[in-house]
Design a protein around this motif. Structure first.
Motif, PDB file in Angstrom:
ATOM      1  N   TYR A 290       0.777  -1.315  -0.052  1.00  0.00           N
ATOM      2  CA  TYR A 290       0.021  -0.082   0.013  1.00  0.00           C
ATOM      3  C   TYR A 290       0.796   1.241   0.005  1.00  0.00           C
ATOM      4  O   TYR A 290       0.607   2.053  -0.701  1.00  0.00           O
ATOM      5  CB  TYR A 290      -1.074  -0.116   1.050  1.00  0.00           C
ATOM      6  CG  TYR A 290      -2.228  -0.896   0.908  1.00  0.00           C
ATOM      7  CD1 TYR A 290      -3.548  -0.313   0.769  1.00  0.00           C
ATOM      8  CD2 TYR A 290      -2.245  -2.095   1.085  1.00  0.00           C
ATOM      9  CE1 TYR A 290      -4.472  -1.057   0.547  1.00  0.00           C
ATOM     10  CE2 TYR A 290      -3.259  -3.097   0.993  1.00  0.00           C
ATOM     11  CZ  TYR A 290      -4.560  -2.457   0.640  1.00  0.00           C
ATOM     12  OH  TYR A 290      -5.541  -3.249   0.498  1.00  0.00           O
TER      13      TYR A 290
ATOM     14  N   GLU B 263       1.180   4.177  -2.868  1.00  0.00           N
ATOM     15  CA  GLU B 263       0.945   5.386  -2.438  1.00  0.00           C
ATOM     16  C   GLU B 263       2.052   6.477  -2.975  1.00  0.00           C
ATOM     17  O   GLU B 263       1.841   7.447  -3.794  1.00  0.00           O
ATOM     18  CB  GLU B 263       0.868   5.734  -0.965  1.00  0.00           C
ATOM     19  CG  GLU B 263       0.796   7.059  -0.552  1.00  0.00           C
ATOM     20  CD  GLU B 263      -0.476   7.598  -0.708  1.00  0.00           C
ATOM     21  OE1 GLU B 263      -0.669   9.037  -0.244  1.00  0.00           O
ATOM     22  OE2 GLU B 263      -1.534   7.139  -1.070  1.00  0.00           O
TER      23      GLU B 263
ATOM     24  N   LEU C  28      -7.348   3.777  -2.443  1.00  0.00           N
ATOM     25  CA  LEU C  28      -6.413   5.056  -1.959  1.00  0.00           C
ATOM     26  C   LEU C  28      -7.016   6.273  -2.512  1.00  0.00           C
ATOM     27  O   LEU C  28      -7.110   6.653  -3.611  1.00  0.00           O
ATOM     28  CB  LEU C  28      -4.862   4.740  -2.610  1.00  0.00           C
ATOM     29  CG  LEU C  28      -4.427   3.584  -2.363  1.00  0.00           C
ATOM     30  CD1 LEU C  28      -2.870   3.488  -2.862  1.00  0.00           C
ATOM     31  CD2 LEU C  28      -4.555   3.090  -0.703  1.00  0.00           C
TER      32      LEU C  28
ATOM     33  N   SER D  15      -5.346   9.134  -2.733  1.00  0.00           N
ATOM     34  CA  SER D  15      -4.381   9.507  -3.858  1.00  0.00           C
ATOM     35  C   SER D  15      -4.476   9.293  -5.088  1.00  0.00           C
ATOM     36  O   SER D  15      -4.417  10.132  -5.843  1.00  0.00           O
ATOM     37  CB  SER D  15      -2.753   9.152  -3.280  1.00  0.00           C
ATOM     38  OG  SER D  15      -2.870   7.734  -3.150  1.00  0.00           O
TER      39      SER D  15
ATOM     40  N   TYR E 280      -7.222  16.114   1.553  1.00  0.00           N
ATOM     41  CA  TYR E 280      -6.110  15.036   1.378  1.00  0.00           C
ATOM     42  C   TYR E 280      -5.057  15.341   0.832  1.00  0.00           C
ATOM     43  O   TYR E 280      -3.858  15.127   1.413  1.00  0.00           O
ATOM     44  CB  TYR E 280      -6.647  13.591   0.738  1.00  0.00           C
ATOM     45  CG  TYR E 280      -5.791  12.545   0.862  1.00  0.00           C
ATOM     46  CD1 TYR E 280      -5.504  11.691   2.138  1.00  0.00           C
ATOM     47  CD2 TYR E 280      -4.720  11.993  -0.098  1.00  0.00           C
ATOM     48  CE1 TYR E 280      -4.620  10.700   2.416  1.00  0.00           C
ATOM     49  CE2 TYR E 280      -3.928  11.388  -0.066  1.00  0.00           C
ATOM     50  CZ  TYR E 280      -3.990  10.285   1.210  1.00  0.00           C
ATOM     51  OH  TYR E 280      -3.037   9.377   1.373  1.00  0.00           O
TER      52      TYR E 280
ATOM     53  N   TYR F 242      -2.004  11.489   4.432  1.00  0.00           N
ATOM     54  CA  TYR F 242      -0.938  10.685   4.145  1.00  0.00           C
ATOM     55  C   TYR F 242      -1.399   9.249   4.336  1.00  0.00           C
ATOM     56  O   TYR F 242      -2.377   8.961   5.223  1.00  0.00           O
ATOM     57  CB  TYR F 242       0.211  11.133   5.193  1.00  0.00           C
ATOM     58  CG  TYR F 242       0.621  12.513   5.170  1.00  0.00           C
ATOM     59  CD1 TYR F 242       1.574  12.730   4.363  1.00  0.00           C
ATOM     60  CD2 TYR F 242       0.242  13.467   5.808  1.00  0.00           C
ATOM     61  CE1 TYR F 242       2.289  14.001   3.946  1.00  0.00           C
ATOM     62  CE2 TYR F 242       0.760  14.886   5.836  1.00  0.00           C
ATOM     63  CZ  TYR F 242       1.696  15.031   4.927  1.00  0.00           C
ATOM     64  OH  TYR F 242       2.092  16.209   4.697  1.00  0.00           O
ATOM     65  N   LEU F 243      -0.557   8.306   3.643  1.00  0.00           N
ATOM     66  CA  LEU F 243      -0.826   7.142   3.935  1.00  0.00           C
ATOM     67  C   LEU F 243       0.600   6.638   4.500  1.00  0.00           C
ATOM     68  O   LEU F 243       1.591   6.706   3.989  1.00  0.00           O
ATOM     69  CB  LEU F 243      -1.070   6.339   2.413  1.00  0.00           C
ATOM     70  CG  LEU F 243      -1.147   4.733   2.720  1.00  0.00           C
ATOM     71  CD1 LEU F 243      -2.140   4.255   1.751  1.00  0.00           C
ATOM     72  CD2 LEU F 243       0.020   4.030   2.657  1.00  0.00           C
TER      73      LEU F 243
ATOM     74  N   PRO G 194      -2.148  -0.696   6.814  1.00  0.00           N
ATOM     75  CA  PRO G 194      -2.109   0.706   6.339  1.00  0.00           C
ATOM     76  C   PRO G 194      -2.904   1.680   6.589  1.00  0.00           C
ATOM     77  O   PRO G 194      -4.077   1.217   6.792  1.00  0.00           O
ATOM     78  CB  PRO G 194      -2.275   0.135   4.721  1.00  0.00           C
ATOM     79  CG  PRO G 194      -1.927  -1.394   4.713  1.00  0.00           C
ATOM     80  CD  PRO G 194      -2.323  -1.997   5.919  1.00  0.00           C
TER      81      PRO G 194
ATOM     82  N   GLN H 221      -4.673   5.428   6.067  1.00  0.00           N
ATOM     83  CA  GLN H 221      -4.833   6.688   5.500  1.00  0.00           C
ATOM     84  C   GLN H 221      -5.523   7.735   6.430  1.00  0.00           C
ATOM     85  O   GLN H 221      -6.546   7.318   7.087  1.00  0.00           O
ATOM     86  CB  GLN H 221      -5.663   6.493   4.303  1.00  0.00           C
ATOM     87  CG  GLN H 221      -5.177   5.520   3.018  1.00  0.00           C
ATOM     88  CD  GLN H 221      -6.098   5.683   1.770  1.00  0.00           C
ATOM     89  OE1 GLN H 221      -5.768   6.440   0.878  1.00  0.00           O
ATOM     90  NE2 GLN H 221      -7.076   4.806   1.952  1.00  0.00           N
TER      91      GLN H 221
END
Length: 428
Positions: free
Chosen positions: A189, A193, A227, A229, A249, A254-255, A322, A324
């Motif tokens: 993940y 990202e 995601l 992103s 975001y 952030y991830l 993971p 976010q």
């Protein structure tokens, strides 16, 4: 909306009663008193009664008029729309409820800093040369039996720096930062990202590559649509304007990889975060083991007091999956809410729910009620994904009056949970 003038000694709201209207003080002075939160203040401006944002939640404070006061009363059905168009009032509410949480924590836990000093001087005699942070680091590794990455890790810092350069319009510099990141110890993940932001930089430099890069991302990462992103990525390549959550975001989201420590108990903190997806464990570590305090997931706020004042972290927070998240810093809270009042309103609601949980938990309940409430609070899906042992369930559910075997017997006989082969509980 109605405007009213009230004389001194008028009670506008009693603590524990349902709130009928949002109250906006225009002129005069009000006194607020919360016996539950151990909080008291005099207000010459502000907004009161936001508990009505969530059906069924009653007032956390009594409100009394001290001197002739002119107030606006706003009906329930108009409140949310009104707040979404008045971001400064949303910011005020965030700070107001954080103040109440600070007071409540002092009431329940006392002086955290003094408690940490006592730990260092007494409980951890074998670690007398270590501070609370080092003790947390040492026993996290010992009890969790694996290496954890820190949010201060060089590669994660490169990712964060690259994001900041991207937002500042320094695309080539951002691309260089992303290219330096080494993925060997991180999950897929985090790799996805970083590749998304790297590809975005390349598209802004050479737009003709955008569809090829999109196709490559989709083929390489089956989960890519999860995601935020990638949602930003798709908006950019299709020239669609970003919706407000994606703007938020882009600026502060952030991830983080799984098995990453966001902060350790005892560290100084000046930032918090809201979880968008994934979950974190909140634990205390000592030679005696890990004490699980909470598992937090979607739209929960973590470390919120640090947005208001510098504090020592009261627990160690680390990712189980993971993560976010939106990073909320003291110097960006106002701008985050101004740019996206809906995000600010989510924070307000979560803070209210945090207070409501503590109030409900302090009310008289038997064991069955506590157990049912906590299973509902966390959700069976989150509990099962976390693979919790009975000792962790007791800690997480704040059950102090039952022995582990008593709780296991109850769970089995009531067909609420069963034991897995690894010794963890699966809720049915």
């Amino acid at each position: 909306m109605k405007e009213r003038l009230y004389a001194p000694e008028t009670i506008l709201v009693n603590e524990g009663n349902e709130v009928e209207n949002l109250i906006i003080l225009k002129e005069g002075m009000l006194e607020t008193t919360s016996s539950f939160c151990a909080h008291h203040s005099y207000e010459t401006k502000g907004i009161f009664g936001a508990e009505l944002l969530i059906p069924g939640i009653k007032s956390f404070e009594s409100i009394r008029v001290i001197e002739n006061s002119r107030v606006l009363l706003l009906e329930k059905e108009l409140v949310e729309k009104f707040l979404l168009s008045n971001s400064s009032l949303v910011i005020y509410l965030i700070k107001k409820y954080i103040e109440k949480i600070i007071s409540l924590n002092k009431k329940i836990f006392g002086d955290i800093k003094k408690e940490n000093e006592n730990k260092k001087n007494s409980e951890h005699l074998i670690d007398k040369n270590l501070d609370v942070v080092d003790i947390s680091k040492k026993y996290l590794k010992r009890h969790r039996r694996r290496e954890y990455t820190s949010i201060k890790d060089h590669n994660i810092q490169l990712y964060e720096n690259g994001r900041k350069l991207f937002n500042a319009g320094k695309i080539k510099e951002a691309l260089n930062e992303f290219k330096k990141i080494q993925f060997n110890k991180f999950d897929m993940y985090f790799q996805a990202e970083v590749e998304i932001w790297k590809d975005l930089c390349m598209i802004l430099i050479s737009p003709d590559k955008k569809y090829y890069l999109e196709k490559t991302l989709r083929e390489k990462y089956p989960f890519i649509k999860e995601l935020f992103s990638f949602m930003v990525f798709e908006s950019v390549i299709t020239n669609k304007p970003l919706i407000k959550p994606l703007v938020t975001y882009l600026k502060s989201g952030y991830l983080l990889p799984s098995h990453t420590v966001l902060f350790h108990e005892g560290e100084e903190g000046d930032w918090a975060f809201m979880i968008l997806s994934g979950n974190v464990r909140v634990s205390k570590f000592s030679p005696h083991g890990e004490k699980l305090l909470a598992i937090l997931s979607n739209e929960e706020i973590v470390g919120e007091i640090a947005c208001f004042k510098d504090v020592e972290r009261t627990a160690t927070v680390f990712t189980s999956t993971p993560l976010q998240m939106i990073k909320i810093e003291k110097n960006n809270l106002d701008s985050l809410v101004t740019n996206d009042p809906g995000f600010g309103l989510k924070i307000v609601k979560k803070l209210i729910m945090r207070l409501e949980f503590e109030r409900y938990w302090a009310s008289p309940m038997n064991f069955d009620e506590k157990l049912t409430y906590m299973i509902k609070k966390y959700g069976k899906n989150t509990l099962n994904k976390s693979h919790l042992k009975i000792e962790e369930i007791l800690s997480l559910f704040r059950i102090t009056d039952k022995k582990p075997n008593e709780v296991i017997d109850y769970l089995f006989k009531s067909n609420i949970a069963r034991l897995r082969t690894d010794g963890t509980l699966k809720f049915i």
